[in-house]
Enzyme design. Structure first.
Site, mmCIF file in Angstrom:
data_model
loop_
_atom_site.group_PDB
_atom_site.id
_atom_site.type_symbol
_atom_site.label_atom_id
_atom_site.label_comp_id
_atom_site.label_asym_id
_atom_site.label_seq_id
_atom_site.Cartn_x
_atom_site.Cartn_y
_atom_site.Cartn_z
ATOM 1 N N GLY A 76 0.754 -1.240 0.000
ATOM 2 C CA GLY A 76 0.000 0.000 0.000
ATOM 3 C C GLY A 76 0.785 1.291 0.000
ATOM 4 O O GLY A 76 0.200 2.365 0.148
ATOM 5 N N TRP A 78 2.285 2.979 -2.451
ATOM 6 C CA TRP A 78 1.878 3.893 -3.521
ATOM 7 C C TRP A 78 0.480 4.448 -3.258
ATOM 8 O O TRP A 78 0.203 5.612 -3.519
ATOM 9 C CB TRP A 78 1.926 3.176 -4.874
ATOM 10 C CG TRP A 78 3.281 3.220 -5.509
ATOM 11 C CD1 TRP A 78 4.489 3.211 -4.870
ATOM 12 C CD2 TRP A 78 3.572 3.291 -6.905
ATOM 13 N NE1 TRP A 78 5.514 3.261 -5.776
ATOM 14 C CE2 TRP A 78 4.982 3.304 -7.031
ATOM 15 C CE3 TRP A 78 2.794 3.319 -8.046
ATOM 16 C CZ2 TRP A 78 5.620 3.364 -8.272
ATOM 17 C CZ3 TRP A 78 3.426 3.370 -9.288
ATOM 18 C CH2 TRP A 78 4.818 3.397 -9.393
ATOM 19 N N ASP A 115 -8.304 -10.193 -9.386
ATOM 20 C CA ASP A 115 -7.250 -10.350 -10.387
ATOM 21 C C ASP A 115 -7.541 -9.398 -11.546
ATOM 22 O O ASP A 115 -8.558 -9.539 -12.232
ATOM 23 C CB ASP A 115 -7.229 -11.799 -10.869
ATOM 24 C CG ASP A 115 -6.088 -12.093 -11.832
ATOM 25 O OD1 ASP A 115 -5.368 -11.146 -12.216
ATOM 26 O OD2 ASP A 115 -5.918 -13.270 -12.199
ATOM 27 N N ASP A 140 3.196 -0.805 -9.485
ATOM 28 C CA ASP A 140 4.549 -1.059 -8.993
ATOM 29 C C ASP A 140 4.796 -2.564 -8.906
ATOM 30 O O ASP A 140 5.635 -3.028 -8.141
ATOM 31 C CB ASP A 140 4.745 -0.393 -7.621
ATOM 32 C CG ASP A 140 6.211 -0.321 -7.209
ATOM 33 O OD1 ASP A 140 7.064 -0.102 -8.091
ATOM 34 O OD2 ASP A 140 6.507 -0.495 -6.009
ATOM 35 N N LYS A 180 6.266 0.049 -13.184
ATOM 36 C CA LYS A 180 7.640 -0.420 -13.014
ATOM 37 C C LYS A 180 8.016 -1.368 -14.142
ATOM 38 O O LYS A 180 7.253 -2.258 -14.512
ATOM 39 C CB LYS A 180 7.798 -1.135 -11.670
ATOM 40 C CG LYS A 180 9.162 -1.806 -11.508
ATOM 41 C CD LYS A 180 9.562 -1.964 -10.065
ATOM 42 C CE LYS A 180 8.627 -2.825 -9.261
ATOM 43 N NZ LYS A 180 9.073 -2.893 -7.849
#
Length: 236
Positions: A76, A78, A115, A140, A180
């Site tokens: 958590g 971000w 998902d 990320d 990322k």
């Protein structure tokens, strides 16, 4: 303890018992990482919070009142940063955090344990956003690794490509995607996909990313909107 080149006291982990070398090296790095220590002081759940902070300080894409989606959000870090910047804790925006893993509550963050690769996920997200799209989709995620470099690179690129595809289904025109990636020669398809769908695409390496890591971030701004499928010409 000893001092490092910056003058800070350095903690050394003694190997003992059955601790693997890789575990010892990871623990040693964590104990001596200034961002890990700062995250504890600032109340962030991970050092990754500073990566998003640095990227947004430079490019200013998180704004008050936005609708933001955080893919692979747990633990958590971000989401904590984004919630503050868009004002969702004060009702000035909306932040949806998505992950397969459970995540503790964060003020101003709505968590969805699902998902994002599920075909129903985009519709579920739009429903949570009140039928509207997102201004920012961020990720990320890194995924699980095998230790085989080439295999891991392909898996990571595949994950980011999936995140980018998800973003293209839920972003508003003009929206932003940040994710990322790891420097490799396997991301040509990803970059072509992003350059097709966004006005500006660039790589960013925040100072909080470790210097010895190939980690960096791709920032895609100005989503062009979903392109309509080409129609086949009708026979006369």
């Amino acid at each position: 303890m000893a001092k490092d080149t910056t003058g800070r006291m350095r903690v050394t982990v003694k190997s003992g018992g059955r601790m693997k070398l890789s575990s010892k090296l990871w623990l040693d790095r964590q104990l001596n990482d200034p961002y890990v220590a700062q995250a504890k002081r600032d109340g962030y759940r991970s050092r990754a919070a500073y990566k998003l902070t640095e990227i947004d300080d430079k490019y200013h894409f998180l704004k008050s009142g936005q609708a933001v989606v955080d893919l692979g959000a747990a633990p958590g870090g971000w989401s904590q940063v984004a919630a503050k910047r868009i004002g969702s804790a004060n009702g000035r925006g909306k932040l949806i955090a998505i992950d397969l893993l459970e995540m503790g509550e964060i003020p101003g963050v709505t968590f969805a344990q699902l998902d994002f690769l599920d075909s129903a996920a985009p519709d579920k997200l739009r429903e949570m956003l009140g039928g509207d799209g997102a201004d920012v989709v961020m990720s990320d995620m890194a995924g699980n690794t095998t230790g085989h470099r080439k295999t891991d690179q392909l898996r990571i690129v595949g994950l980011v490509e999936s995140a980018a595809q998800f973003a293209s289904e839920v972003l508003k025109p003009g929206g932003i995607f940040v994710a990322k990636v790891f420097q490799s020669g396997a991301d040509a398809t990803l970059m072509n996909q992003l350059k097709r769908d966004f006005a500006t695409v660039k790589h960013v390496k925040p100072a909080a990313s470790r210097k010895d890591s190939s980690e960096r971030y791709v920032l895609a701004m100005g989503f062009r909107g979903t392109q309509p499928a080409a129609q086949e010409p009708q026979e006369p």
